[in-house]
Motif scaffolding. Structure first.
Motif, PDB file in Angstrom:
ATOM      1  N   VAL A 123     -12.778 -41.531 -40.068  1.00 43.14           N
ATOM      2  CA  VAL A 123     -12.783 -40.189 -39.492  1.00 43.14           C
ATOM      3  C   VAL A 123     -14.168 -39.880 -38.941  1.00 43.14           C
ATOM      4  CG1 VAL A 123     -12.322 -37.743 -39.933  1.00 43.14           C
ATOM      5  CG2 VAL A 123     -11.026 -39.512 -41.154  1.00 43.14           C
ATOM      6  N   ASP A 124     -14.196 -39.236 -37.815  1.00 40.20           N
ATOM      7  CA  ASP A 124     -15.462 -38.885 -37.158  1.00 40.20           C
ATOM      8  C   ASP A 124     -16.060 -37.666 -37.851  1.00 40.20           C
ATOM      9  OD1 ASP A 124     -17.565 -38.899 -35.454  1.00 40.20           O
ATOM     10  OD2 ASP A 124     -16.424 -38.563 -33.627  1.00 40.20           O
ATOM     11  N   THR A 125     -16.773 -37.921 -38.943  1.00 34.20           N
ATOM     12  CA  THR A 125     -17.378 -36.870 -39.752  1.00 34.20           C
ATOM     13  C   THR A 125     -18.888 -37.085 -39.839  1.00 34.20           C
ATOM     14  OG1 THR A 125     -17.154 -38.151 -41.792  1.00 34.20           O
ATOM     15  CG2 THR A 125     -15.296 -36.708 -41.175  1.00 34.20           C
ATOM     16  N   PRO A 126     -19.639 -36.086 -40.342  1.00 35.06           N
ATOM     17  CA  PRO A 126     -21.081 -36.284 -40.517  1.00 35.06           C
ATOM     18  C   PRO A 126     -21.416 -37.474 -41.401  1.00 35.06           C
ATOM     19  CG  PRO A 126     -20.547 -33.952 -40.639  1.00 35.06           C
ATOM     20  CD  PRO A 126     -19.239 -34.682 -40.586  1.00 35.06           C
ATOM     21  N   TRP A 127     -20.566 -37.756 -42.423  1.00 38.29           N
ATOM     22  CA  TRP A 127     -20.844 -38.889 -43.300  1.00 38.29           C
ATOM     23  C   TRP A 127     -20.765 -40.208 -42.527  1.00 38.29           C
ATOM     24  CZ3 TRP A 127     -17.309 -42.729 -45.328  1.00 38.29           C
ATOM     25  CH2 TRP A 127     -17.899 -43.570 -46.282  1.00 38.29           C
ATOM     26  N   VAL A 128     -19.738 -40.371 -41.713  1.00 33.30           N
ATOM     27  CA  VAL A 128     -19.631 -41.576 -40.889  1.00 33.30           C
ATOM     28  C   VAL A 128     -20.786 -41.637 -39.900  1.00 33.30           C
ATOM     29  CG1 VAL A 128     -18.247 -42.718 -39.110  1.00 33.30           C
ATOM     30  CG2 VAL A 128     -17.141 -41.834 -41.161  1.00 33.30           C
ATOM     31  N   GLY A 129     -21.161 -40.484 -39.365  1.00 36.48           N
ATOM     32  CA  GLY A 129     -22.301 -40.451 -38.456  1.00 36.48           C
ATOM     33  C   GLY A 129     -23.574 -40.949 -39.107  1.00 36.48           C
ATOM     34  N   ARG A 130     -23.789 -40.584 -40.357  1.00 36.22           N
ATOM     35  CA  ARG A 130     -24.978 -41.054 -41.070  1.00 36.22           C
ATOM     36  C   ARG A 130     -24.919 -42.563 -41.299  1.00 36.22           C
ATOM     37  NH1 ARG A 130     -24.212 -36.006 -43.667  1.00 36.22           N
ATOM     38  NH2 ARG A 130     -22.991 -36.941 -45.357  1.00 36.22           N
ATOM     39  N   LEU A 131     -23.737 -43.103 -41.608  1.00 34.73           N
ATOM     40  CA  LEU A 131     -23.590 -44.553 -41.758  1.00 34.73           C
ATOM     41  C   LEU A 131     -23.906 -45.268 -40.447  1.00 34.73           C
ATOM     42  CD1 LEU A 131     -20.346 -45.019 -43.904  1.00 34.73           C
ATOM     43  CD2 LEU A 131     -22.724 -45.339 -44.623  1.00 34.73           C
ATOM     44  N   LEU A 132     -23.411 -44.710 -39.351  1.00 32.19           N
ATOM     45  CA  LEU A 132     -23.668 -45.317 -38.048  1.00 32.19           C
ATOM     46  C   LEU A 132     -25.157 -45.296 -37.720  1.00 32.19           C
ATOM     47  CD1 LEU A 132     -20.687 -43.861 -35.985  1.00 32.19           C
ATOM     48  CD2 LEU A 132     -20.985 -46.227 -36.724  1.00 32.19           C
ATOM     49  N   ASP A 133     -25.829 -44.226 -38.080  1.00 32.46           N
ATOM     50  CA  ASP A 133     -27.265 -44.114 -37.802  1.00 32.46           C
ATOM     51  C   ASP A 133     -28.072 -45.184 -38.523  1.00 32.46           C
ATOM     52  OD1 ASP A 133     -26.844 -41.946 -36.154  1.00 32.46           O
ATOM     53  OD2 ASP A 133     -27.307 -40.452 -37.695  1.00 32.46           O
ATOM     54  N   GLN A 134     -27.537 -45.683 -39.635  1.00 30.88           N
ATOM     55  CA  GLN A 134     -28.247 -46.708 -40.404  1.00 30.88           C
ATOM     56  C   GLN A 134     -28.026 -48.119 -39.858  1.00 30.88           C
ATOM     57  OE1 GLN A 134     -26.977 -46.210 -44.485  1.00 30.88           O
ATOM     58  NE2 GLN A 134     -27.447 -44.018 -44.470  1.00 30.88           N
ATOM     59  N   ALA A 135     -27.084 -48.268 -38.941  1.00 24.64           N
ATOM     60  CA  ALA A 135     -26.779 -49.590 -38.381  1.00 24.64           C
ATOM     61  C   ALA A 135     -27.872 -50.037 -37.424  1.00 24.64           C
ATOM     62  CB  ALA A 135     -25.444 -49.545 -37.658  1.00 24.64           C
ATOM     63  N   ASP A 136     -28.008 -51.347 -37.242  1.00 20.95           N
ATOM     64  CA  ASP A 136     -29.002 -51.873 -36.303  1.00 20.95           C
ATOM     65  C   ASP A 136     -28.705 -51.417 -34.881  1.00 20.95           C
ATOM     66  OD1 ASP A 136     -30.304 -53.180 -38.370  1.00 20.95           O
ATOM     67  OD2 ASP A 136     -29.183 -55.050 -38.086  1.00 20.95           O
TER      68      ASP A 136
ATOM     69  N   GLN B 183     -24.401 -47.705 -31.527  1.00 19.53           N
ATOM     70  CA  GLN B 183     -23.373 -47.640 -30.495  1.00 19.53           C
ATOM     71  C   GLN B 183     -22.385 -48.798 -30.632  1.00 19.53           C
ATOM     72  OE1 GLN B 183     -25.452 -47.353 -26.713  1.00 19.53           O
ATOM     73  NE2 GLN B 183     -25.246 -45.112 -26.741  1.00 19.53           N
ATOM     74  N   ALA B 184     -22.896 -49.979 -30.910  1.00 18.28           N
ATOM     75  CA  ALA B 184     -22.018 -51.131 -31.089  1.00 18.28           C
ATOM     76  C   ALA B 184     -21.165 -50.978 -32.336  1.00 18.28           C
ATOM     77  CB  ALA B 184     -22.853 -52.413 -31.177  1.00 18.28           C
ATOM     78  N   GLU B 185     -21.740 -50.421 -33.390  1.00 19.99           N
ATOM     79  CA  GLU B 185     -20.986 -50.211 -34.625  1.00 19.99           C
ATOM     80  C   GLU B 185     -19.879 -49.180 -34.410  1.00 19.99           C
ATOM     81  OE1 GLU B 185     -19.933 -50.840 -38.626  1.00 19.99           O
ATOM     82  OE2 GLU B 185     -21.183 -51.976 -37.216  1.00 19.99           O
ATOM     83  N   ARG B 186     -20.170 -48.108 -33.667  1.00 21.12           N
ATOM     84  CA  ARG B 186     -19.128 -47.122 -33.366  1.00 21.12           C
ATOM     85  C   ARG B 186     -18.018 -47.747 -32.527  1.00 21.12           C
ATOM     86  NH1 ARG B 186     -18.023 -41.637 -33.126  1.00 21.12           N
ATOM     87  NH2 ARG B 186     -19.997 -41.107 -34.175  1.00 21.12           N
ATOM     88  N   ALA B 187     -18.388 -48.573 -31.570  1.00 20.76           N
ATOM     89  CA  ALA B 187     -17.381 -49.238 -30.750  1.00 20.76           C
ATOM     90  C   ALA B 187     -16.500 -50.142 -31.597  1.00 20.76           C
ATOM     91  CB  ALA B 187     -18.055 -50.045 -29.642  1.00 20.76           C
ATOM     92  N   ALA B 188     -17.095 -50.815 -32.589  1.00 24.67           N
ATOM     93  CA  ALA B 188     -16.318 -51.690 -33.465  1.00 24.67           C
ATOM     94  C   ALA B 188     -15.358 -50.877 -34.328  1.00 24.67           C
ATOM     95  CB  ALA B 188     -17.256 -52.511 -34.347  1.00 24.67           C
ATOM     96  N   LEU B 189     -15.809 -49.719 -34.820  1.00 28.28           N
ATOM     97  CA  LEU B 189     -14.934 -48.867 -35.620  1.00 28.28           C
ATOM     98  C   LEU B 189     -13.795 -48.314 -34.770  1.00 28.28           C
ATOM     99  CD1 LEU B 189     -17.456 -46.834 -37.818  1.00 28.28           C
ATOM    100  CD2 LEU B 189     -16.017 -48.755 -38.517  1.00 28.28           C
ATOM    101  N   ASN B 190     -14.085 -47.927 -33.546  1.00 39.17           N
ATOM    102  CA  ASN B 190     -13.035 -47.462 -32.641  1.00 39.17           C
ATOM    103  C   ASN B 190     -11.994 -48.551 -32.412  1.00 39.17           C
ATOM    104  OD1 ASN B 190     -14.019 -44.860 -32.187  1.00 39.17           O
ATOM    105  ND2 ASN B 190     -15.305 -45.498 -30.480  1.00 39.17           N
ATOM    106  N   ALA B 191     -12.469 -49.761 -32.179  1.00 41.79           N
ATOM    107  CA  ALA B 191     -11.568 -50.878 -31.861  1.00 41.79           C
ATOM    108  C   ALA B 191     -10.718 -51.279 -33.055  1.00 41.79           C
ATOM    109  CB  ALA B 191     -12.382 -52.066 -31.370  1.00 41.79           C
ATOM    110  N   ARG B 192     -11.213 -51.012 -34.273  1.00 44.50           N
ATOM    111  CA  ARG B 192     -10.476 -51.398 -35.478  1.00 44.50           C
ATOM    112  C   ARG B 192      -9.186 -50.596 -35.631  1.00 44.50           C
ATOM    113  NH1 ARG B 192     -13.531 -51.012 -41.211  1.00 44.50           N
ATOM    114  NH2 ARG B 192     -13.211 -48.783 -40.865  1.00 44.50           N
ATOM    115  N   GLN B 193      -9.134 -49.420 -35.056  1.00 41.43           N
ATOM    116  CA  GLN B 193      -7.949 -48.566 -35.158  1.00 41.43           C
ATOM    117  C   GLN B 193      -7.117 -48.736 -33.899  1.00 41.43           C
ATOM    118  OE1 GLN B 193      -9.509 -45.287 -38.283  1.00 41.43           O
ATOM    119  NE2 GLN B 193      -9.696 -44.672 -36.169  1.00 41.43           N
TER     120      GLN B 193
END
Length: 248
Positions: free
Chosen positions: A178-191, A194-204
């Motif tokens: 779910v696109d929530t602040p918690w997921v946003g914080r996890l994404l911010d920690q990724a190297d 943007q690529a991590e968000r794209a991967a999460l989008n593609a997984r669904q």
């Protein structure tokens, strides 16, 4: 939108993310809503913000009493408060296992137990627990979180069996990512966020993250009188992640 008119609801973790979206949706549907949260100051009118630490039984009992007094009873409990955990079974120590299970699982039991006397007096009592796709599908780097949500799924069914004779329905929702602040914080920690968000989008299968409002809509249905014959079930809101196998 008015099918919840006259009902009183408490939503844990109701100051942000899925909890906030749910509290707002229930309020728009006509319910009187108390958002129980560590940050009650973030809750806006017409909802009532009440401090609650679901890891502390005394805090839970106090918050439920305050909510029942403010709302004139409790018909609906949405157990949404929870925390995440990242890693394999090698990566979280015993203290972290105890903390996540205490908040994500025992916290739901504490809140529901405190609310039961009020729910038993309601003619339209319903409980919904926020579970996860992690309860039904193996996700990498989510061992502890998945274990906690698997327990939530089992707890939901056990609670439904225990309290059906009390006239209390118990269900859960299983959101995908779910696109929530918690997921946003996890994404911010990724190297590469943007690529991590794209991967999460593609997984669904639908190609995008689930919105908090979509989960809130599912919760609103399950707590409403329209779902009067639905108990002991889990409703996936996951963009097809659990059931669909698409060829890319």
């Amino acid at each position: 939108m008015s099918n919840l008119a006259g009902m009183a609801a408490i939503v844990t973790g109701g100051a942000s993310g899925i909890g906030l979206a749910t509290a707002e949706r229930l309020s728009e549907g006509g319910a009187r809503v108390a958002a129980l949260d560590l940050n009650p100051g973030a809750v806006k009118d017409p909802m009532t913000g009440i401090y609650c630490d679901v890891a502390d039984r005394a805090s839970v009992r106090s918050a439920v009493v305050q909510a029942a007094d403010a709302l004139g009873g409790i018909d609906i409990v949405v157990n949404n408060a929870g925390i995440g955990a990242v890693g394999t079974v090698e990566d979280n120590d015993d203290d972290e296992w105890a903390r996540v299970l205490d908040i994500n699982v025992t916290g739901m039991a504490r809140v529901t137990a405190a609310a039961l006397p009020h729910l038993r007096r309601s003619a339209r009592a319903a409980v919904v627990n926020t579970c996860s796709i992690a309860a039904t599908a193996g996700l990498p780097q989510r061992a502890l979180y998945s274990a906690s949500k698997g327990a939530v799924l089992a707890l939901t069914r056990a609670m439904a069996a225990d309290h059906v004779s009390d006239g209390i329905r118990v269900n859960c929702v299983n959101p995908g990512t779910v696109d929530t602040p918690w997921v946003g914080r996890l994404l911010d920690q990724a190297d590469d966020p943007q690529a991590e968000r794209a991967a999460l989008n593609a997984r669904q299968p639908m190609g995008r993250l689930v919105s908090a409002e979509e989960v809130a809509e599912a919760i609103a249905y399950l707590v409403s009188p329209a779902a009067g014959s639905t108990t002991g079930t889990s409703l996936a809101v996951d963009g097809g992640m659990q059931e669909l196998r698409l060829r890319r």
